[in-house]
Design a protein around this motif. Sequence first.
Motif, short mmCIF file in Angstrom:
data_model
loop_
_atom_site.label_atom_id
_atom_site.label_comp_id
_atom_site.label_asym_id
_atom_site.label_seq_id
_atom_site.Cartn_x
_atom_site.Cartn_y
_atom_site.Cartn_z
N THR A 76 0.85 -1.18 0.00
CA THR A 76 0.00 0.00 0.00
C THR A 76 0.90 1.24 0.00
OG1 THR A 76 -0.07 0.18 2.40
CG2 THR A 76 -1.77 -1.19 1.36
N TYR A 77 0.34 2.39 -0.32
CA TYR A 77 1.15 3.61 -0.36
C TYR A 77 1.71 3.95 1.03
CZ TYR A 77 -0.45 4.16 -5.10
OH TYR A 77 -0.72 3.93 -6.44
N ASP A 78 0.93 3.68 2.07
CA ASP A 78 1.42 3.95 3.42
C ASP A 78 2.63 3.08 3.76
OD1 ASP A 78 -0.38 6.00 4.08
OD2 ASP A 78 -1.93 4.54 4.61
N LEU A 79 2.56 1.79 3.43
CA LEU A 79 3.69 0.90 3.70
C LEU A 79 4.87 1.20 2.78
CD1 LEU A 79 1.97 -2.52 4.42
CD2 LEU A 79 3.31 -1.11 5.99
N LEU A 80 4.58 1.53 1.54
CA LEU A 80 5.65 1.91 0.62
C LEU A 80 6.36 3.16 1.13
CD1 LEU A 80 6.84 1.03 -2.10
CD2 LEU A 80 5.17 2.49 -3.22
N GLY A 81 5.58 4.11 1.61
CA GLY A 81 6.15 5.32 2.20
C GLY A 81 7.01 5.01 3.41
N LEU A 82 6.51 4.14 4.28
CA LEU A 82 7.28 3.75 5.45
C LEU A 82 8.61 3.11 5.06
CD1 LEU A 82 7.40 3.36 8.55
CD2 LEU A 82 6.24 1.17 8.20
N THR A 83 8.58 2.27 4.03
CA THR A 83 9.79 1.58 3.57
C THR A 83 10.82 2.55 3.01
OG1 THR A 83 8.42 -0.33 3.02
CG2 THR A 83 10.59 -0.26 2.02
N GLY A 85 10.79 6.04 3.63
CA GLY A 85 10.96 7.24 4.44
C GLY A 85 10.16 8.44 3.97
N LEU A 86 8.94 8.21 3.51
CA LEU A 86 8.06 9.30 3.12
C LEU A 86 6.63 8.94 3.48
CD1 LEU A 86 7.55 9.15 -0.72
CD2 LEU A 86 9.32 7.83 0.32
N TYR A 92 2.58 7.87 -3.38
CA TYR A 92 1.68 7.86 -4.54
C TYR A 92 2.21 8.79 -5.64
CZ TYR A 92 -2.33 8.79 -7.49
OH TYR A 92 -3.15 8.95 -8.58
N GLN A 93 2.56 10.02 -5.29
CA GLN A 93 3.04 10.99 -6.27
C GLN A 93 4.34 10.55 -6.93
OE1 GLN A 93 3.15 14.53 -3.86
NE2 GLN A 93 1.04 15.08 -4.38
N ASN A 94 5.25 10.01 -6.13
CA ASN A 94 6.53 9.55 -6.69
C ASN A 94 6.34 8.31 -7.56
OD1 ASN A 94 9.01 11.16 -5.81
ND2 ASN A 94 7.80 11.05 -3.94
N GLN A 95 5.42 7.43 -7.18
CA GLN A 95 5.17 6.27 -8.02
C GLN A 95 4.57 6.71 -9.35
OE1 GLN A 95 1.77 3.66 -7.60
NE2 GLN A 95 3.13 1.87 -7.56
N ALA A 96 3.64 7.64 -9.33
CA ALA A 96 3.04 8.14 -10.57
C ALA A 96 4.10 8.76 -11.47
CB ALA A 96 1.93 9.16 -10.25
N LEU A 97 4.99 9.54 -10.89
CA LEU A 97 6.09 10.14 -11.65
C LEU A 97 7.00 9.06 -12.23
CD1 LEU A 97 7.96 12.47 -12.58
CD2 LEU A 97 9.00 12.36 -10.30
N GLY A 98 7.43 8.14 -11.38
CA GLY A 98 8.33 7.09 -11.82
C GLY A 98 7.73 6.21 -12.91
N LEU A 99 6.46 5.88 -12.77
CA LEU A 99 5.81 5.04 -13.78
C LEU A 99 5.62 5.78 -15.09
CD1 LEU A 99 3.17 3.06 -11.68
CD2 LEU A 99 5.47 2.38 -12.39
#
Length: 138
Positions: A76-83, A85-86, A92-99
Motif C-alpha cells: 500500500t502507499y502507506d507501507l511503501l512510504g514507510l519503507t 521514508g516518506l 503515490y506521487q513519486n510512483q506516478a512520476l516514476g511510472l
Amino acid sequence: MAISYKDVRNDRQWKASTGLSEQQFKSLVKLFEKAYEQLFGVSMLERQNNSTNESTFKTYEDLLFFSLYSLKSGLTYDLLGLTFGLDGANAYQNQALGLRVLRAALEQGGHMPKRAYQSVEDFKEHWSEENEILLDVT
C-alpha cells in the motif's frame, strides 16, 4: 531507515526487489534518464534545483528503484512510504512520476508491450507469426 538500491547485495535480492538483475537495472537506468529528460526538458538535478520542495529521490537510480520496487512488492502507499521514508501521499506521487518516466523509457527503447489494437485485423497481423498466444486477463 529508508531502503535504497545501494542496499541490494546480490542477484537474488535484485530480482526479488525489482524483477531485474543488477545489469538489467543499470541498462534500464540509461533509458530512464533519457526519457526523464525528454519528458521534462531538463535533467533531474536541474528540475530539483528549480523546485521549492525537497526531493526524496535525488538520482535516476533512486526513482527507478522505487518505481520497480513499488510494482514488485504490491505494498500500500502507506507501507511503501514507510519503507522509503516518506508519507503515503508522497509515495503515490513519486510512483506516478516514476511510472510515467518508466513507460516513456520502455516505449522509446522498444520494450513496451503492445496493449491496444485498432481492429481485429490489426491484432491478427501483429500476432500472425505466433503459433500460440496466452492471455492473462485477471
